[in-house]
Design an enzyme around this catalytic site. Structure first.
Site, PDB file in Angstrom:
ATOM      1  N   HIS A   1       0.819  -1.208   0.000  1.00  0.00           N
ATOM      2  CA  HIS A   1       0.000   0.000   0.000  1.00  0.00           C
ATOM      3  C   HIS A   1       0.855   1.261   0.000  1.00  0.00           C
ATOM      4  O   HIS A   1       2.056   1.246   0.293  1.00  0.00           O
ATOM      5  CB  HIS A   1      -0.958   0.005   1.200  1.00  0.00           C
ATOM      6  CG  HIS A   1      -0.284   0.037   2.543  1.00  0.00           C
ATOM      7  ND1 HIS A   1       0.049   1.202   3.198  1.00  0.00           N
ATOM      8  CD2 HIS A   1       0.107  -0.963   3.373  1.00  0.00           C
ATOM      9  CE1 HIS A   1       0.605   0.917   4.362  1.00  0.00           C
ATOM     10  NE2 HIS A   1       0.657  -0.384   4.493  1.00  0.00           N
TER      11      HIS A   1
ATOM     12  N   CYS B   1       2.437  -5.556   6.713  1.00  0.00           N
ATOM     13  CA  CYS B   1       2.170  -5.089   5.354  1.00  0.00           C
ATOM     14  C   CYS B   1       3.359  -4.283   4.832  1.00  0.00           C
ATOM     15  O   CYS B   1       4.234  -3.880   5.591  1.00  0.00           O
ATOM     16  CB  CYS B   1       0.896  -4.254   5.317  1.00  0.00           C
ATOM     17  SG  CYS B   1      -0.599  -5.218   5.644  1.00  0.00           S
TER      18      CYS B   1
END
Length: 442
Positions: A325, A344
Site C-alpha cells: 500500500h 504489510c
C-alpha cells in the site's frame, strides 16, 4: 570525442587553488578566499592529495546498481561464482579488522587507512593499483562508497558505526551467508512468469520484473522483527484506489485501544469509524475503553489524505491479511532501516507501480489513475490478468557483473547474530516507543 587532447597534469593543490581563484574573480567576492576549499587544502590531515587524486575514484559506487533481478534465471549461478570468490578469500586468511582511531573520511590521513585499503582491496572494492598510503584519498572514498552501496548503506564515503560493523564481519561469515542464500535462490529458480513483482524483505525494496529485467525498482517499508512480513509466493489480483483501511485485530488490541485511553479524540481525528456486526455505526464515546478486552467492533478508516494507505492498496492472495500500500508518511522511505510496519509493505512511488500492474487492464492509463485518486472515492479494480508476487528473504546475492550484495539479517534467519548487528541496534532503540506515527500506516 575521438581526438585525444594532451593536458598538462595539474596537482590537486594547483587545481583547487585555480578553481577558488576563478570563482572569486567571477563573483567579485573576496570573502571566497576563505572558502571551505581553502580550509581543505590547508588542513594538516588532508592526506597525499597531489599523488592520489582522481575524480573518477569517487564515482565507482555508480556501477553497483544493475537491471538484473535478484530472482533472475542466472541468480543461482551468479551467487555460486561469488561463493568461489569468497572461498578463495577465506583460504587466504580473510581480511583484516578495521579499527579507526579517528573518524575516517575524505581528506584524512591516518595509519588505520592502510588497514582499510587492505580490507577494501581483498573484497574487490579498491583496485590494487591504489597502493597502501595512509591517505583517505578519492580512490578510498570511491571504494568505501562502493562497499556501502553493496551493503545497503548510504554511500557517503564516511566510516560511521554501521559501515565499520559491516567491514568487520569476517569473510568466513560472509561465505556462510552466501551459501545460505544460494539455497534460497535455488528454491526460486523455476518459471516465475514473464511479469512479476518481488519484495525482498531484508533489502527493503521491490522489483517489478519483465522479461528477466528490472523494469522498476522502488523502496519499501516492511515488518519489524516482532511483527514480521511473511515470505510467500502469491498473485496480485486487485488494486484499490482510495481504499478504506480496516484495522486488524492485533493493531486494535495492541495500539488503538491504548491510544484511545490516552486520547478519546484519536479515532475522530483520524477519521476512523466503528461498526458492529450488523453494519451499524457505533459512537466511540459509548465504548468502555478501559475494559479488559478490546471491543468486538470493526475499526474502519475513511478514504482520504490521512488514510493509513493513502491513495492505494494492492491485494494479493494470502492467509496473513497482508498487502502492499501507499502511505501518507513518505519520510519513512528516507530512513536507513525501514523495518517499521506490522507486516504489510508500504511502497514508495506506488503510482508508478500500479501503472505497471494495470498496464493490461483496459481503461486504466496513468492519467485515469490520477483522476480517480483525486476524487477521493473508493474504487476497486480487478486486474485483467493476475500478476505473480514473490515476497522473499534474501540477504545476499550477486548480479552478472559479480557485484556481491549483502543485507542485514533483520529476522535472524541466517544463523549468525553478527549479521543482524546493525538492525538490532535500531530495534533496541524503538522498543517501548510506539507513537501514533507508528500505528496508522500498517
Amino acid at each position: 570525442m575521438s581526438k585525444k587532447i594532451g593536458l598538462k597534469v595539474l596537482s590537486r593543490r594547483a587545481l583547487l587553488r585555480s578553481a577558488v581563484s576563478a570563482g572569486a574573480a567571477a563573483l567579485a567576492a573576496p570573502a571566497l578566499a576563505q572558502s571551505p576549499i581553502d580550509s581543505l587544502i590547508n588542513a594538516p590531515r588532508r592526506g597525499s592529495w597531489d599523488d592520489q587524486f582522481d575524480a573518477r575514484g569517487s564515482r565507482t559506487a555508480v556501477g553497483v546498481v544493475s537491471n538484473n533481478p535478484i530472482l533472475g534465471t542466472e541468480g543461482p549461478a551468479n551467487i555460486q561464482q561469488a561463493i568461489y570468490t569468497y572461498q578463495s578469500i577465506v583460504s587466504n586468511g580473510g581480511w583484516p579488522e578495521v579499527r579507526p582511531s579517528t573518524r575516517l573520511q575524505l581528506g584524512v590521513a591516518d595509519s588505520s587507512v592502510q588497514q582499510l585499503r587492505q580490507r577494501l582491496t581483498i573484497s574487490g572494492d579498491l583496485d590494487e593499483g591504489a597502493g597502501m598510503s595512509t591517505a583517505f584519498d578519492s580512490y578510498v572514498d570511491g571504494a568505501v562508497k562502493r562497499f556501502q552501496a553493496r551493503h545497503g548503506l548510504p554511500a557517503d564515503g564516511v566510516l560511521g558505526e554501521f559501515t565499520v560493523k559491516a567491514l568487520n564481519v569476517p569473510a568466513q561469515t560472509r561465505l556462510m551467508q552466501l551459501q545460505t542464500n544460494l539455497v534460497r535462490l535455488q528454491s526460486m529458480s523455476g518459471d516465475l512468469g514473464q511479469r512479476y513483482l518481488m519484495v525482498n524483505i531484508p533489502a527493503m525494496y521491490i522489483e517489478a520484473v519483465e522479461n528477466d529485467r528490472v523494469a522498476l525498482r522502488t523502496n519499501a517499508v516492511v515488518g519489524r522483527i516482532d511483527r514480521p512480513t511473511h515470505a510467500i509466493n502469491s498473485k496480485i489480483y486487485e488494486v484499490i484506489l482510495n481504499p478504506y483501511w480496516t484495522a486488524p485485530r492485533s493493531i486494535v488490541e495492541k495500539d488503538i485501544v491504548p491510544l484511545m485511553r490516552k486520547d478519546p479524540t484519536y479515532l475522530t481525528r483520524n477519521q476512523i469509524r466503528l461498526f458492529d456486526g450488523r453494519g451499524q455505526e457505533v459512537a466511540p464515546e459509548t465504548v468502555d475503553w478501559n475494559a479488559p478486552k478490546a471491543p468486538n467492533l470493526m475499526f474502519r478508516q475513511d478514504p482520504g489524505k490521512i488514510n493509513a494507505m493513502a491513495s492505494t492498496k494492492i491485494n494479493f492472495h494470502n492467509p496473513n491479511n497482508e498487502y502492499l500500500h501507499d502511505t501518507p508518511q513518505q519520510g519513512l522511505f528516507n530512513k536507513l532501516m525501514r523495518f517499521e510496519s506490522s507486516g504489510c509493505m508500504r511502497v514508495q512511488n506506488v503510482r508508478d507501480m500500479i501503472t505497471w500492474l494495470l498496464r493490461d487492464t483496459p481503461g486504466w492509463s496513468r492519467q485515469e489513475i490520477e483522476r480517480v485518486i483525486s476524487t477521493r472515492q473508493n474504487n476497486p479494480i480487478k486486474l485483467a490478468q493476475e500478476v505473480p508476487v514473490y515476497i522473499v528473504y534474501i540477504t545476499a546475492w550477486s548480479a552478472k557483473d559479480r557485484v556481491v550484495q549483502f543485507r542485514d539479517d533483520i529476522y535472524q534467519k541466517d544463523g549468525n547474530q553478527e549479521l543482524a548487528l546493525q538492525t538490532t541496534t535500531g530495534i533496541e532503540q524503538r522498543q517501548g516507543a510506539l507513537t501514533e506515527s507508528d500505528l496508522l500506516p500498517q
